[in-house]
Structures are given as structure tokens and as C-alpha cells.
Design an enzyme around this catalytic site. Structure first.
Site, short mmCIF file in Angstrom:
data_model
loop_
_atom_site.label_atom_id
_atom_site.label_comp_id
_atom_site.label_asym_id
_atom_site.label_seq_id
_atom_site.Cartn_x
_atom_site.Cartn_y
_atom_site.Cartn_z
CG HIS A 163 50.31 34.89 36.20
ND1 HIS A 163 49.94 33.60 35.73
CD2 HIS A 163 49.61 35.79 34.65
CE1 HIS A 163 49.17 33.75 34.85
NE2 HIS A 163 49.54 34.68 34.23
CB CYS A 248 47.09 29.68 39.24
SG CYS A 248 48.05 28.75 39.03
#
Ligand SMILES: NC(=O)NCCC[C@H](N)C(=O)O
Length: 258
Positions: A163, A248
């Protein structure tokens, strides 16, 4: 309106089956992961955040990585549509949680894909990683959702890591911090500070000068302390084996309208 709530989601008993894309699979100790998750949520609470548990999604191995399921901009929650099909069943519980907090809810629709881990907000600039989990239609939908609210969306190519936020996050003053070997386009960030460790690129802003960071980045913690910040280290080793980072494991809700 300032608020200090953070969504978190208890690890699934199937955590060890979570996806790995850019690293070798290693065995995950789920009991240890639960302890690390509890310490992580406790660190948030110790720094003034009210943690709100999204209903567990025990059948979804990666559900603890709640950041990927929703992107907040002001009071609007954009429910993501993961580029990894196995993660799409994670969103209904998150949708319920944000709706019950009074957020205005919006969705990424097919053919768009988006993981929240690809979205980095720095003031009103919203950087969106175009990589393995987020496609061009997903980026367009982020623009359509947030630009009318005052955001400026900047697309960043991401090929080397899972990501965008695996590679970069930002300090409280807006300086983007990143581990250059993991970045595809460092020149896109106007104020940039390189850090010596891959996991040093991940900070969660706790408020004031405090930065929640992975314990696996001690040299970067020293660098940040030397710049006048207060690193708050947490051990998230079991989640790191699944390409997870400190960012996250939560979604901070700072502008609820309540
Ligand atoms: N935002 C994040 O850093 N998410 C980590 C997700 C890890 C998970 N194993 C996945 O591959 O989707």
C-alpha cells in the site's frame, strides 16, 4: 468538530491465513497477536483515544487491518472495495459502525477498487496510491467523493510495497516520511524526510508531539525524538509478518459531526 474516537477490530482466529504479497510467509502466533493488539488499543486509550470495536469478522483472516475498509474525510466515510476479493466481506460491519457514529456514508463501486491503506491525508491533500489494491477507477471515485468537500487528490504510483502507507506516512507538521527503497515516486511529496527503516515510515499521530510507531524501528524513533517528537513504540511483530503496520490497525475519527 474535533473528536478522538478510533475504530479497531479484534483479530480473527484465522489471522494466520492472512494474505502475504511482497514478503515470505512466516508462521503467525495468534495468541501473541491478540496480546499485541490489546497493547496497541491500550496505547491509543492511554493517549486519549476512545476505541470503538467494530463487530469481529471471524471468517475474514485480515479483518484486524480495519484501516483498509474505510477512508474518512471530514464526516464522510468512504467504504472501500478491496483489490483483494477475499477482503470484501470485511466491510458490512464497518459500514454499520461508521453509520451508527453519524458519519455520512459513501461507497466505492465496481469496477473501482480501493484499500484504505492506499490513502494518506496531509491536511486537505489526499494522496492515493495506485497499486496492487487500488485501481484507476478507485482513484477517480476518491476524487468524486472528496474533491467537492475541499480535498485535492494526488495519485502516487505504488509497485514495490502493498500500500502507499506501507511506504510513507506524515508527521504532525505535514512532512512526509518514507523509506526510499520502498518508494516509487519520492519526488511527488513537496516536503519529504527519508527514514532508515522500512517500518519507521509508519506513524500514527496520537496528538501533540506523540507518534505511535512499531518497536521494530528504533533508529527512526531516535531520529524523530531528536526532531522533538515523542515516539510511543508498540510491538506489532505478528502483524508485520502479514504486511501490517501500526497505521492499519485503526481508523481515527477526528471530525465526527455530533
Ligand atoms: N493498511 C495496511 O497496511 N494493511 C495491511 C494489510 C495486510 C493484509 N495481510 C493484506 O494483505 O491485505
Amino acid at each position: 468538530m474535533p473528536s478522538k474516537k478510533a475504530l479497531v477490530r479484534r483479530p480473527s482466529p484465522r489471522l494466520a491465513e492472512g494474505l502475504v504479497t511482497h514478503i515470505e510467509r512466516e508462521g503467525v502466533d495468534v495468541g501473541r497477536a491478540v496480546e499485541q493488539w490489546e497493547a496497541y488499543t491500550e496505547a491509543l486509550r492511554a493517549h486519549g483515544w476512545e476505541t470503538i470495536e467494530v463487530d469481529p469478522a471471524d471468517d475474514c483472516p485480515d479483518s484486524v487491518f480495519v484501516e483498509d475498509t474505510v477512508v474518512m474525510y471530514r464526516n464522510v466515510a468512504l467504504i472501500a472495495r478491496s483489490g483483494a476479493e477475499s477482503r470484501r466481506a470485511e466491510t458490512p460491519g464497518v459500514e454499520e459502525a461508521v453509520a451508527s457514529l453519524g458519519c455520512s456514508v459513501n461507497w466505492v463501486w465496481e469496477p473501482g477498487t480501493l484499500d484504505g491503506g492506499d490513502v494518506l491525508k496531509v491536511g486537505d491533500t489526499v494522496y492515493v496510491g495506485r497499486g496492487g489494491r487500488t485501481n484507476a477507477a478507485g482513484v477517480r471515485q476518491v476524487r468524486a467523493a472528496f474533491e467537492p468537500l475541499g480535498a485535492r487528490v494526488v495519485t502516487v504510483p505504488v509497485a514495490k510495497v502493498l500500500h502507499l502507507k506501507s511506504a510513507v506516512t506524515a508527521l504532525p507538521d505535514g512532512t512526509v516520511v518514507g523509506h526510499v527503497p520502498n518508494m516509487d515516486a519520492p519526488s511527488l511529496f513537496p516536503r519529504f524526510l527519508p527514514v532508515p527503516e522500512a517500518s519507521g515510515a509508519h506513524v500514527v499521530l496520537l496528538g501533540g508531539d506523540r507518534l505511535l510507531m512499531a518497536a521494530s524501528a528504533p533508529k527512526t524513533a531516535e531520529l524523530f525524538a531528536d526532531l522533538g517528537y515523542e515516539p510511543v513504540p508498540v510491538d506489532i511483530g505478528e502483524f508485520e509478518k502479514l504486511e501490517g503496520c501500526v497505521t492499519c490497525l485503526s481508523v481515527r475519527l477526528r471530525e465526527l459531526y455530533a
